[in-house]
Design an enzyme around this catalytic site. Structure first.
Site: not given
Length: 261
Positions: A90, A143, A156, A158, A160
């Site tokens: 997470n 995400s 971010y 890229a 995810k």
């Protein structure tokens, strides 16, 4: 009995946000939960809350980007719970920056180091499950930014997107060992550490199909489902939990504009 009765679960980044809600739900379903974060006070508070409700939890502090993090975390799981059955990746790091202003240090922190931490922790946990002949569950928190672009969030997005395809590749190789690998892709989610202005959250609300924004309490049940035996027919999948945002992606007010009619 709960759906995770007696299962040992490591949830990274679980002192707040989606990880926090997931830790509480897992414990309520009978899991032995290892809360992991970087702040001792917050981790202790989560463990105390779980225990006060009759759950079982411990915590550990760890820098996921350290090369020895997988060994440190596995050792802790074995010392406290005798092993590991469930891993929830997470924890994440991101820094909103325009594409043209992103430097190598921030790129490496947000993409290279992040993916490396997920990759090698999953590798160590998988190998341990195979050695122990355990049927296991690995859940990545991706995400919906993996599916569409966001201004100021190129690193971010890229990272995810990489998580989504890593999920597929891991599932193919680990399936023969009965290790299930899936992901949950939250959309914009309000958590207990929310810092965005109300007008920003409202703009995201208008992009979904449902009348309210997601909260972390709505994401945790999806993670629970993928961690439980109820999802034993599923691997390599990414479940979007975003209030229909991926399907819509157009604010209602814009859709009703005379310009589009």
């Amino acid at each position: 009995m709960g759906r995770l009765e007696g299962k040992a679960a490591l949830i990274t980044g679980s002192s707040s946000g989606i990880g926090y809600e997931t830790a509480k739900l897992f414990a309520a379903e009978g899991a032995l939960v290892m809360v992991m974060g970087r702040n001792a006070e917050r981790c202790e508070a989560v463990v105390k809350e779980i225990r006060e409700k009759g759950g079982k939890a411990e915590y550990t502090l760890c820098d996921l980007y350290a090369e020895d993090a997988p060994e440190v975390l596995l050792k802790r799981m074995k010392e406290v719970f005798g092993g590991i059955d469930i891993l929830v990746n997470n924890a994440a790091w991101w820094k909103g920056q325009p594409f043209l202003e992103t430097n190598r240090a921030d790129f490496r922190k947000g993409f290279s180091d992040y993916i490396e931490s997920v990759y090698f922790l999953s590798q160590a946990v998988s190998q341990d499950m195979i050695d122990e002949k355990k049927k296991g569950k690995i859940i990545h928190i991706a995400s919906t930014a993996a599916y569409y672009g966001e201004r100021g969030m190129s690193v971010y997005c890229a990272a995810k997107a990489a998580v989504v395809n890593l999920t597929r590749a891991m599932a193919l190789e680990l399936g023969p060992h009965e290790i299930y690998v899936n992901a949950v892709a939250p959309g914009t989610t309000v958590t207990n550490n929310e810092k965005r202005p109300a007008h920003v959250l409202e703009s995201f609300r208008l992009m979904g199909a449902l009348p309210e924004l997601n909260t972390a309490e709505k994401i945790a049940p999806a993670v629970l489902f993928l961690a439980s035996g109820e999802s034993d027919g599923i691997t390599g999948e990414t479940l979007a939990v975003d209030g229909g945002c991926v399907q819509i992606r157009m604010p209602e007010k814009l859709y009703e504009s005379p310009i589009l009619l």
